[in-house]
Scaffold this motif. Structure first.
Motif, PDB file in Angstrom:
ATOM      1  N   GLY A  59      85.981  11.603  81.280  1.00  0.00           N
ATOM      2  CA  GLY A  59      85.109  12.706  80.912  1.00  0.00           C
ATOM      3  C   GLY A  59      85.972  13.919  80.667  1.00  0.00           C
ATOM      4  N   LEU A  60      85.439  14.888  79.942  1.00  0.00           N
ATOM      5  CA  LEU A  60      86.233  16.062  79.571  1.00  0.00           C
ATOM      6  C   LEU A  60      85.780  17.300  80.326  1.00  0.00           C
ATOM      7  CD1 LEU A  60      86.496  15.097  75.838  1.00  0.00           C
ATOM      8  CD2 LEU A  60      88.332  15.065  77.538  1.00  0.00           C
ATOM      9  N   ALA A  61      85.278  17.059  81.509  1.00  0.00           N
ATOM     10  CA  ALA A  61      84.945  18.124  82.456  1.00  0.00           C
ATOM     11  C   ALA A  61      84.904  17.442  83.816  1.00  0.00           C
ATOM     12  CB  ALA A  61      83.590  18.741  82.121  1.00  0.00           C
ATOM     13  N   LEU A  62      84.939  18.219  84.872  1.00  0.00           N
ATOM     14  CA  LEU A  62      84.779  17.610  86.193  1.00  0.00           C
ATOM     15  C   LEU A  62      83.440  16.883  86.227  1.00  0.00           C
ATOM     16  CD1 LEU A  62      85.931  19.951  89.090  1.00  0.00           C
ATOM     17  CD2 LEU A  62      86.794  17.679  88.507  1.00  0.00           C
ATOM     18  N   PHE A  99      84.898  15.201  70.888  1.00  0.00           N
ATOM     19  CA  PHE A  99      85.781  16.341  71.122  1.00  0.00           C
ATOM     20  C   PHE A  99      87.232  16.046  70.789  1.00  0.00           C
ATOM     21  CE2 PHE A  99      82.194  16.781  74.124  1.00  0.00           C
ATOM     22  CZ  PHE A  99      81.615  17.895  73.529  1.00  0.00           C
ATOM     23  N   ARG A 136      81.310  22.788  76.620  1.00  0.00           N
ATOM     24  CA  ARG A 136      81.752  24.153  76.978  1.00  0.00           C
ATOM     25  C   ARG A 136      83.263  24.258  77.156  1.00  0.00           C
ATOM     26  NH1 ARG A 136      76.969  24.649  81.093  1.00  0.00           N
ATOM     27  NH2 ARG A 136      75.311  25.294  79.672  1.00  0.00           N
ATOM     28  N   ASN A 137      83.942  23.135  77.268  1.00  0.00           N
ATOM     29  CA  ASN A 137      85.406  23.189  77.309  1.00  0.00           C
ATOM     30  C   ASN A 137      86.016  23.146  75.910  1.00  0.00           C
ATOM     31  OD1 ASN A 137      85.682  23.445  80.089  1.00  0.00           O
ATOM     32  ND2 ASN A 137      85.529  21.225  80.415  1.00  0.00           N
ATOM     33  N   PHE A 138      85.130  23.068  74.912  1.00  0.00           N
ATOM     34  CA  PHE A 138      85.609  22.997  73.524  1.00  0.00           C
ATOM     35  C   PHE A 138      84.866  23.982  72.623  1.00  0.00           C
ATOM     36  CE2 PHE A 138      86.730  19.173  75.668  1.00  0.00           C
ATOM     37  CZ  PHE A 138      88.059  19.005  75.294  1.00  0.00           C
ATOM     38  N   GLY A 139      84.607  25.149  73.187  1.00  0.00           N
ATOM     39  CA  GLY A 139      84.090  26.246  72.372  1.00  0.00           C
ATOM     40  C   GLY A 139      82.650  26.124  71.951  1.00  0.00           C
ATOM     41  N   GLN A 140      81.894  25.201  72.570  1.00  0.00           N
ATOM     42  CA  GLN A 140      80.501  25.030  72.160  1.00  0.00           C
ATOM     43  C   GLN A 140      79.569  25.313  73.325  1.00  0.00           C
ATOM     44  OE1 GLN A 140      80.468  21.026  70.429  1.00  0.00           O
ATOM     45  NE2 GLN A 140      82.461  21.516  69.571  1.00  0.00           N
ATOM     46  N   ASP A 141      78.497  26.050  73.042  1.00  0.00           N
ATOM     47  CA  ASP A 141      77.553  26.378  74.106  1.00  0.00           C
ATOM     48  C   ASP A 141      76.504  25.302  74.289  1.00  0.00           C
ATOM     49  OD1 ASP A 141      78.716  28.778  74.805  1.00  0.00           O
ATOM     50  OD2 ASP A 141      77.689  29.839  73.180  1.00  0.00           O
ATOM     51  N   GLU A 171      93.542  21.239  70.943  1.00  0.00           N
ATOM     52  CA  GLU A 171      92.647  22.032  71.766  1.00  0.00           C
ATOM     53  C   GLU A 171      93.313  22.251  73.122  1.00  0.00           C
ATOM     54  OE1 GLU A 171      89.527  23.302  71.474  1.00  0.00           O
ATOM     55  OE2 GLU A 171      89.360  22.755  69.351  1.00  0.00           O
ATOM     56  N   PHE A 208      92.196  22.487  76.127  1.00  0.00           N
ATOM     57  CA  PHE A 208      91.754  21.652  77.251  1.00  0.00           C
ATOM     58  C   PHE A 208      92.487  20.318  77.252  1.00  0.00           C
ATOM     59  CE2 PHE A 208      89.153  18.885  79.839  1.00  0.00           C
ATOM     60  CZ  PHE A 208      88.751  19.707  80.880  1.00  0.00           C
ATOM     61  N   GLY A 257      86.970  28.913  73.234  1.00  0.00           N
ATOM     62  CA  GLY A 257      86.032  29.154  74.321  1.00  0.00           C
ATOM     63  C   GLY A 257      86.145  27.985  75.288  1.00  0.00           C
ATOM     64  N   VAL A 258      86.588  28.244  76.487  1.00  0.00           N
ATOM     65  CA  VAL A 258      86.840  27.157  77.444  1.00  0.00           C
ATOM     66  C   VAL A 258      86.303  27.565  78.814  1.00  0.00           C
ATOM     67  CG1 VAL A 258      88.567  25.673  78.514  1.00  0.00           C
ATOM     68  CG2 VAL A 258      88.919  26.495  76.170  1.00  0.00           C
ATOM     69  N   GLN A 259      85.373  26.785  79.320  1.00  0.00           N
ATOM     70  CA  GLN A 259      84.728  27.104  80.582  1.00  0.00           C
ATOM     71  C   GLN A 259      85.591  26.722  81.790  1.00  0.00           C
ATOM     72  OE1 GLN A 259      81.947  28.670  80.699  1.00  0.00           O
ATOM     73  NE2 GLN A 259      81.305  28.462  82.828  1.00  0.00           N
ATOM     74  N   ASN A 286      90.019  19.171  84.801  1.00  0.00           N
ATOM     75  CA  ASN A 286      89.668  18.038  85.665  1.00  0.00           C
ATOM     76  C   ASN A 286      90.905  17.299  86.183  1.00  0.00           C
ATOM     77  OD1 ASN A 286      90.166  17.120  83.125  1.00  0.00           O
ATOM     78  ND2 ASN A 286      88.356  15.828  82.944  1.00  0.00           N
TER      79      ASN A 286
END
Lengths: 443, 443
Positions: free
Chosen positions: A61-64, A102, A137-142, B104, B106, B199-201, B205
């Motif tokens: 996954g590309l976030a926790l 992504f 959100r880690n790649f510039g998208q809301d 990117e 991330f 934009g990176v939140q 990970n």
């Protein structure tokens, strides 16, 4: 899968931090301090190779993935880790999950070609479209790209990747020192792709790899996912709670292949199973109970909220599930939503009970028993049309994998259901699949 | 670089296919059939480690670098290859080139954190902005982002990456099995970056890695490049033709550090050098001549056209260079353009002569001689303010690296100019650089 050999199981070791159970890291049999220790994963891969398994598989996954307060989260990136494992193993396949939502196809095609060279033909790509807004959100998208569009992008992504892998013919390198001709550049082509999502000139800057393409794997079981799999995938990882569900899925997926000009033996269906192994059934059940008791309910509730697209915070654990949305309103993992919702409904589970049921496999099938019982269970699904093999998800590592390799594999071998030596060199050969022809080759 | 130790050289092995000379693959001492053989690179890395070198370094581009008809092009992707090399070595640093223009933050931050964990603190990132429109065309762009904007993007990219590496504090993982607390989530932070390009939140990970950040390296020598290096880089790879040029560059770059609150010992200047080694000077010159005679002029002319931003096709090889553009009109590698143009002007070279001069080092300094002479030469640049060490670019591999390790390194050691054992564990420790503090840590 050739005519001359009886049909045999295909088994992958799905490796996840301290094990698949969400409380595994709290169990004394695990080593959570080693989840960013390369040697820990080397040992796991070597154990799987000792058991002659087809591959090790890494999700991604590309976030926790959850709240790191209550689970051992945060670890290696799959392509780098599998490259290291390639150097520490000889035969076992190496399957990495990489998102098409992504990433850029040039990078992804290149890294898999590189891994396939590094491993001498053992690379596999589990193609996912990513399910969460946290990743976006880690790649510039809301907001997260809509489910259908993610699959549209995935299809174009795979088309570009396969063209890049074909941009060098197998025999493009001449290595004619005398004449000073390294490659026959008539056999190295620009791909000139211009599509909806990508523009890629090519060629790739990696020669065609041992397998041609990495093994293409897919793990979504939604309608979009199944159609994508029927068109591109050579193996499908899937979560199925019951044999009846597995049989229906198996039949459905295989029946879709013909419309893409493919035969049923070109795609293997591999459900996940989390085997909780004990030397007696009672011991297995006791281990399962120990793990359940180590669960942190807040963690389970948060994970369940994500799977169900519904905030469950603060609901009474011993009460029922609230009203749930419809699958069509889920923009994450649609099939997992439906599986979990149906499981709760079917067995009339409280939140606490559902969290316990999902602890070991996150929706994948969990089976507790002796090695003999586990082998019986795998054999039943395999012979009754539910599976071509399995993604083995040890609830705790390294012990759960060692138990499987040392006690279940020999039984499967005795029954003629599993190989007794590696006969192939590449992952595709382990799976009994053909090396793809180069689609860009001139006649 | 600590006060207690005399200043010593830092040496990297810059590994490139069959060697740095563009005709190396035609020379009988090379093994161009092995450029996608992991074991070939493992052996090279092990040779460099036997010589106690600081690192192995891999360059990179996101398109084929030239015409594969006449050179051994197409090979591994650096992050995957170095991950495999991490598993086959113990101490040597591993520096991968990755572009900030087509990636990117991330992904890049994550892969380097992963490599740093895999290698137990030996990762380095050579930050490049990519110089060619061929690369842009593999990422959906018809034109190449303007030089100044590429550096603007690079600065923001590195800011995001460092925030991601700091998003886990070193001691965030508590591993409290009893209480079920894996990480102290007050020490795992979202970075909430919203900038011009990204934009990176966050958080990342991957937990903070052994070095905190990978070693940050930079290799552009343009005005933008030097300013970027002064702000962020801990090592700079540079092409310098003469000691006088190297001294001027060294002084210029070091003088820029103060304005970023940095001291001169926080950045190492490492020119590239291609040592052509023979047991006598005559033997070295003969080897150089052999390699020159193996050059394919069309290939050299095409490469030169790229470097000079000028189509030289069809010009007489024994004639002079045509009128060239100004550096400000070059959107590729500006400093390399100027270096090559000045070299041709200074020595009044024909195209053929210039191609020969660039054959071994593509603009990097080439020196042919005995091991003693090579050692003298390195010592001179090192003691006369031209270098803190060198990127060693063997013209042919594996022999050129073996010669350096077996014959030049011992001389440098005898002179007290190079380590006789690894005293550090991490790449930063080899370089005598401090581990960066976490910038996001609350007071």
């Amino acid at each position: 899968m050739t005519a001359s050999r009886p049909r045999q199981l295909h088994l992958n070791a799905f490796l996840l931090i301290a094990g698949h159970h969400d409380a595994a890291w709290r169990h004394p049999r695990t080593e959570p301090d080693r989840i960013v220790d390369r040697r820990y994963f080397q040992q796991l891969a070597q154990t799987a190779e000792r058991g002659l398994l087809d591959s090790v598989f890494l999700a991604d996954g590309l976030a926790l993935w959850g709240n790191a307060r209550h689970n051992a989260l945060g670890g290696f990136e799959p392509l780098t880790l599998l490259s290291a494992l390639a150097a520490a193993t000889e035969r076992i396949g190496l399957i990495a999950t990489v998102s098409t939502t992504f990433n850029e196809p040039f990078h992804t095609a290149r890294k898999f070609a590189s891994l396939d060279h590094i491993s001498e033909g053992r690379a596999g790509w589990n193609i996912v479209t990513s399910g969460t807004v946290q990743e976006a959100r880690n790649f510039g998208q809301d907001t997260h790209l809509e489910h259908r569009l993610r699959y549209e992008r995935a299809r174009e992504f795979v088309e570009v990747a396969t063209k890049l892998w074909d941009s060098w013919e197998d025999d493009a390198i001449l290595l004619d020192r005398e004449r000073g001709v390294y490659a026959d550049t008539d056999r190295v082509r620009e791909i000139e792709h211009r599509g909806e999502y990508f523009g890629v000139q090519g060629p790739l800057n990696v020669p065609r790899s041992p397998q041609g393409y990495p093994l293409l794997v897919q793990a979504g079981s939604s309608e979009d996912g199944k159609e994508f799999a029927a068109q591109y995938a050579e193996a499908v990882f899937t979560a199925q709670q019951t044999l009846a569900d597995a049989q229906a899925f198996y039949k459905d997926l295989k029946s879709r292949l013909a419309r893409y000009g493919r035969t049923e033996d070109q795609l293997l269906v591999l459900p996940g199973i989390a085997p909780v192994i004990g030397s007696s059934e009672a011991e297995a059940r006791a281990l399962e109970q120990e793990l359940t008791e180590l669960q942190v309910p807040e963690y389970g509730l948060a994970q369940l909220s994500g799977m169900l697209g519904t905030d469950l915070t603060g609901l009474p654990l011993d009460g029922p599930l609230p009203e749930l949305p419809e699958e069509r309103d889920i923009n994450g993992n649609k099939s997992r939503f439906t599986l979990v919702a149906e499981l709760a409904r079917r067995d009339n589970l409280t939140l606490r009970e559902l969290i316990a049921r999902l602890g070991a496999g996150r929706g994948h099938h969990v089976f507790a028993g002796t090695p003999e019982q586990v082998a019986d269970h795998l054999e039943e699904w395999f012979t009754e049309g539910g599976a071509d093999g399995f993604n083995i998800m040890p609830p705790h590592l390294p012990g759960g994998l060692e138990n499987f390799v040392d006690h279940v594999v020999p039984i499967l071998q005795q029954r003629g259901l599993f190989r007794t030596e590696y006969t192939g060199r590449t992952l595709r050969e382990h799976y009994g699949l053909r090396r793809p022809a180069n689609r860009l080759t001139s006649a």
